[in-house]
Design a protein around this motif. Structure first.
Motif, PDB file in Angstrom:
ATOM      1  N   ASN A  78       0.841  -1.191   0.000  1.00 56.78           N
ATOM      2  CA  ASN A  78       0.000   0.000   0.000  1.00 56.78           C
ATOM      3  C   ASN A  78       0.881   1.248   0.000  1.00 56.78           C
ATOM      4  OD1 ASN A  78      -2.787   1.127   0.199  1.00 56.78           O
ATOM      5  ND2 ASN A  78      -1.888   2.110   1.993  1.00 56.78           N
ATOM      6  N   LEU A  79       0.450   2.270  -0.743  1.00 52.79           N
ATOM      7  CA  LEU A  79       1.194   3.524  -0.848  1.00 52.79           C
ATOM      8  C   LEU A  79       0.451   4.642  -0.121  1.00 52.79           C
ATOM      9  CD1 LEU A  79       2.343   3.641  -4.592  1.00 52.79           C
ATOM     10  CD2 LEU A  79       3.804   3.406  -2.590  1.00 52.79           C
ATOM     11  N   SER A  80       1.218   5.571   0.449  1.00 52.47           N
ATOM     12  CA  SER A  80       0.635   6.755   1.083  1.00 52.47           C
ATOM     13  C   SER A  80       1.500   7.968   0.769  1.00 52.47           C
ATOM     14  CB  SER A  80       0.548   6.578   2.606  1.00 52.47           C
ATOM     15  OG  SER A  80      -0.437   5.635   2.950  1.00 52.47           O
ATOM     16  N   TYR A  81       0.828   9.128   0.615  1.00 50.66           N
ATOM     17  CA  TYR A  81       1.566  10.380   0.449  1.00 50.66           C
ATOM     18  C   TYR A  81       2.077  10.844   1.812  1.00 50.66           C
ATOM     19  CZ  TYR A  81       0.332  11.020  -4.411  1.00 50.66           C
ATOM     20  OH  TYR A  81       0.226  10.875  -5.762  1.00 50.66           O
TER      21      TYR A  81
ATOM     22  N   TYR B  28       5.433   6.872  -0.045  1.00 48.85           N
ATOM     23  CA  TYR B  28       6.177   5.766   0.567  1.00 48.85           C
ATOM     24  C   TYR B  28       5.251   4.577   0.772  1.00 48.85           C
ATOM     25  CZ  TYR B  28       3.928   6.835   5.050  1.00 48.85           C
ATOM     26  OH  TYR B  28       3.010   7.033   6.050  1.00 48.85           O
ATOM     27  N   PHE B  29       5.869   3.426   1.047  1.00 53.72           N
ATOM     28  CA  PHE B  29       5.119   2.201   1.308  1.00 53.72           C
ATOM     29  C   PHE B  29       4.845   2.121   2.805  1.00 53.72           C
ATOM     30  CE2 PHE B  29       7.452   1.268  -2.579  1.00 53.72           C
ATOM     31  CZ  PHE B  29       6.460   0.728  -3.385  1.00 53.72           C
ATOM     32  N   ASP B  30       3.578   2.250   3.180  1.00 52.19           N
ATOM     33  CA  ASP B  30       3.224   2.146   4.597  1.00 52.19           C
ATOM     34  C   ASP B  30       2.775   0.743   4.967  1.00 52.19           C
ATOM     35  OD1 ASP B  30       0.875   2.180   3.217  1.00 52.19           O
ATOM     36  OD2 ASP B  30      -0.162   3.557   4.554  1.00 52.19           O
ATOM     37  N   GLU B  31       2.577  -0.126   3.954  1.00 56.83           N
ATOM     38  CA  GLU B  31       2.263  -1.525   4.202  1.00 56.83           C
ATOM     39  C   GLU B  31       3.023  -2.385   3.210  1.00 56.83           C
ATOM     40  OE1 GLU B  31      -1.854  -2.459   4.182  1.00 56.83           O
ATOM     41  OE2 GLU B  31      -2.427  -0.790   5.495  1.00 56.83           O
TER      42      GLU B  31
ATOM     43  N   LYS C  98      14.135  10.147   9.931  1.00 54.16           N
ATOM     44  CA  LYS C  98      12.925   9.337  10.061  1.00 54.16           C
ATOM     45  C   LYS C  98      12.705   8.573   8.749  1.00 54.16           C
ATOM     46  CE  LYS C  98      10.579  12.432  13.320  1.00 54.16           C
ATOM     47  NZ  LYS C  98       9.349  13.229  13.583  1.00 54.16           N
ATOM     48  N   PRO C  99      13.411   7.466   8.570  1.00 55.20           N
ATOM     49  CA  PRO C  99      13.359   6.772   7.278  1.00 55.20           C
ATOM     50  C   PRO C  99      11.983   6.185   6.973  1.00 55.20           C
ATOM     51  CG  PRO C  99      14.521   5.450   8.897  1.00 55.20           C
ATOM     52  CD  PRO C  99      14.283   6.786   9.536  1.00 55.20           C
ATOM     53  N   LYS C 100      11.611   6.293   5.703  1.00 60.19           N
ATOM     54  CA  LYS C 100      10.381   5.691   5.192  1.00 60.19           C
ATOM     55  C   LYS C 100      10.727   4.942   3.911  1.00 60.19           C
ATOM     56  CE  LYS C 100       9.207   9.741   6.016  1.00 60.19           C
ATOM     57  NZ  LYS C 100       9.885   9.887   7.320  1.00 60.19           N
ATOM     58  N   ILE C 101      10.063   3.829   3.694  1.00 64.82           N
ATOM     59  CA  ILE C 101      10.413   2.927   2.582  1.00 64.82           C
ATOM     60  C   ILE C 101       9.928   3.505   1.260  1.00 64.82           C
ATOM     61  CG2 ILE C 101      10.095   0.616   1.636  1.00 64.82           C
ATOM     62  CD1 ILE C 101       9.527  -0.317   4.524  1.00 64.82           C
ATOM     63  N   ASN C 102      10.849   3.584   0.290  1.00 62.18           N
ATOM     64  CA  ASN C 102      10.460   4.063  -1.042  1.00 62.18           C
ATOM     65  C   ASN C 102      10.990   3.184  -2.171  1.00 62.18           C
ATOM     66  OD1 ASN C 102      13.198   4.757  -0.995  1.00 62.18           O
ATOM     67  ND2 ASN C 102      12.872   6.598  -2.222  1.00 62.18           N
TER      68      ASN C 102
ATOM     69  N   HIS D  24       9.566   1.575  -7.089  1.00 61.61           N
ATOM     70  CA  HIS D  24      10.386   2.715  -6.641  1.00 61.61           C
ATOM     71  C   HIS D  24       9.492   3.947  -6.724  1.00 61.61           C
ATOM     72  CE1 HIS D  24      13.603   5.835  -7.519  1.00 61.61           C
ATOM     73  NE2 HIS D  24      14.112   5.233  -6.464  1.00 61.61           N
ATOM     74  N   THR D  25       9.376   4.700  -5.632  1.00 61.43           N
ATOM     75  CA  THR D  25       8.432   5.828  -5.602  1.00 61.43           C
ATOM     76  C   THR D  25       9.123   7.184  -5.708  1.00 61.43           C
ATOM     77  OG1 THR D  25       8.472   6.023  -3.178  1.00 61.43           O
ATOM     78  CG2 THR D  25       6.894   4.459  -4.145  1.00 61.43           C
ATOM     79  N   PHE D  26      10.339   7.202  -6.237  1.00 58.05           N
ATOM     80  CA  PHE D  26      11.075   8.466  -6.390  1.00 58.05           C
ATOM     81  C   PHE D  26      11.517   8.616  -7.851  1.00 58.05           C
ATOM     82  CE2 PHE D  26      15.136  10.977  -5.776  1.00 58.05           C
ATOM     83  CZ  PHE D  26      14.506  12.162  -5.440  1.00 58.05           C
TER      84      PHE D  26
END
Length: 406
Positions: free
Chosen positions: A129-132, A168-171, A196-200, A214-216
């Protein structure tokens, strides 16, 4: 034209000339549109990426795809072990196309998508799942990115000096998914570390293949890669692609696409030519207003030539009907239908095989069994030396049903 009108026109033209000069002296504004087109040299274009790509991936492995993925993946000659690469602000595949892509991946291939919005069907299939991401306390939206692999991770994170939206991927499925990269926003002007790392950036298996998300996508743009340190990040991202096999780079899902430019469009997109064009058009309008009325002449009415096409068609049709040449009529109907398919759906009709039937079904939206019945009957009629009236009527019915089905 009277002297008074000449003076008015001269003053108007001089005024426009001053406006054009003032406009031309202004610096060209920077275009921050996120186009991601390979021909775009704007900050968020990918011209530099595609110029440098042969230095990272062997040129013989690179191939561009300018058609929708669903249509491209109908090609059965794509070698196993290939990779399909997407980069854009948003890559939205509908459910049927997403399932087609996942089916292709499951056969032992690799899907790489770099985008802020990815097909929900693909995310659901991989338990993702993706979140802004945003922070009201942090006005700056300049991201820092890095890798999780110690061999690729840089001492200082890579930075984009432009405020952009971040995703980023929150799930994730922690049992199957490998985290490849992370990001954070710059905090207190400190770009030395990700606090505060978040998965991308992730990789996950799917049946016999692999999906890399890849979300970047800014990592592949000119504004990011023109920094020599950032270019290393882009190259390391590409290192996760398989080292063997073809790599197909999508050029269909792009915010900005290459297209043919008309002369008028070229003039209107250049501010210097645009204002010159407007001045010329205004001068022509003034000439029409002040000179045209005095030189107008009546235009005689000329009757158009009668259209004899319908009469000709009726005559030829009557000749065939009188001769009872049903086979010749059937051949004309078949040839007319094939020409209709070529012009309407851009399909070659030399081989009326199963692959042709699948492509025609995908493009026309008709049922595949209906198309197969029509094609098989056309082939049968072609092989006959004589065609009966019932067979001719059946052929005509099948053709009309194909054309009228929605």
């Amino acid at each position: 034209m009277s002297k008074r009108y000449k003076i008015m026109a001269g003053v108007l033209i001089a005024f426009l000339a001053v406006l054009i000069l003032a406009e031309a002296s202004q610096p060209e504004p920077i275009n921050w549109f996120p186009g991601y087109g390979k021909q775009d040299k704007i900050p968020f274009g990918t011209y530099v990426f595609y110029e440098q790509l042969p230095e990272v991936i062997d040129a013989e492995r690179i191939e561009e795809v300018n058609i929708p993925p669903f249509e491209f993946l109908l090609d059965t000659t794509i070698p196993k072990g290939s990779s399909y690469f997407f980069v854009n602000g948003n890559v939205y595949n509908d459910a049927s196309e997403s399932n087609k892509i996942l089916q292709w991946v499951g056969e032992g291939n690799t899907l790489f998508v770099s985008a802020k919005s990815i097909s929900q069907t693909i995310l659901d299939s991989l338990w993702l799942n993706l979140s802004y991401y945003s922070e009201t306390a942090n006005l700056k939206k300049r991201p820092l990115v890095n890798f999780t692999n110690p061999r690729l991770k840089a001492a200082r994170p890579f930075r984009l000096n432009k405020d952009v939206g971040t995703v980023y991927f929150d799930e994730i499925d922690t049992l199957r998914t490998t985290v490849l990269g992370e990001f954070d926003l710059i905090r207190d002007d400190d770009s030395s570390q990700i606090k505060k790392p978040k998965i991308n950036f992730i990789k996950t298996p799917y049946k016999e293949g692999t999906v890399i998300l890849h979300t970047f996508p800014e990592a592949f743009t000119n504004v990011f890669m023109l920094d020599s340190l950032n270019a290393n990040y882009t190259a390391k991202v590409l290192s996760y692609l398989p080292q063997q096999g073809k790599v197909y780079f999508d050029q269909y899902y792009k915010n900005s696409k290459s297209y043919a430019v008309s002369p008028l469009q070229l003039i209107l997109t250049n501010k210097y030519l645009k204002w010159s064009w407007y001045l010329l058009a205004l001068a022509a309008l003034l000439w029409v207003v002040f000179e045209g009325k005095r030189k107008q002449r009546s235009i005689p009415i000329i009757k158009p030539l009668p259209n004899k096409t319908l009469d000709y068609t009726r005559t030829i049709a009557g000749m065939y009907l009188d001769k009872k040449d049903n086979r010749q009529i059937a051949m004309h109907q078949i040839n007319h239908l094939l020409e209709y398919i070529r012009s309407s759906y851009s399909l070659a009709t030399e081989r009326l095989n199963l692959e042709f039937i699948e492509k025609l079904s995908a493009k026309s939206g008709r049922d595949q069994n209906q198309i197969k019945t029509l094609i098989d009957y056309m082939v049968l009629i072609r092989q006959k030396a004589e065609v009966s009236e019932d067979e001719l009527i059946k052929l005509n019915t099948l053709i009309e049903n194909f054309k009228n089905t929605h």
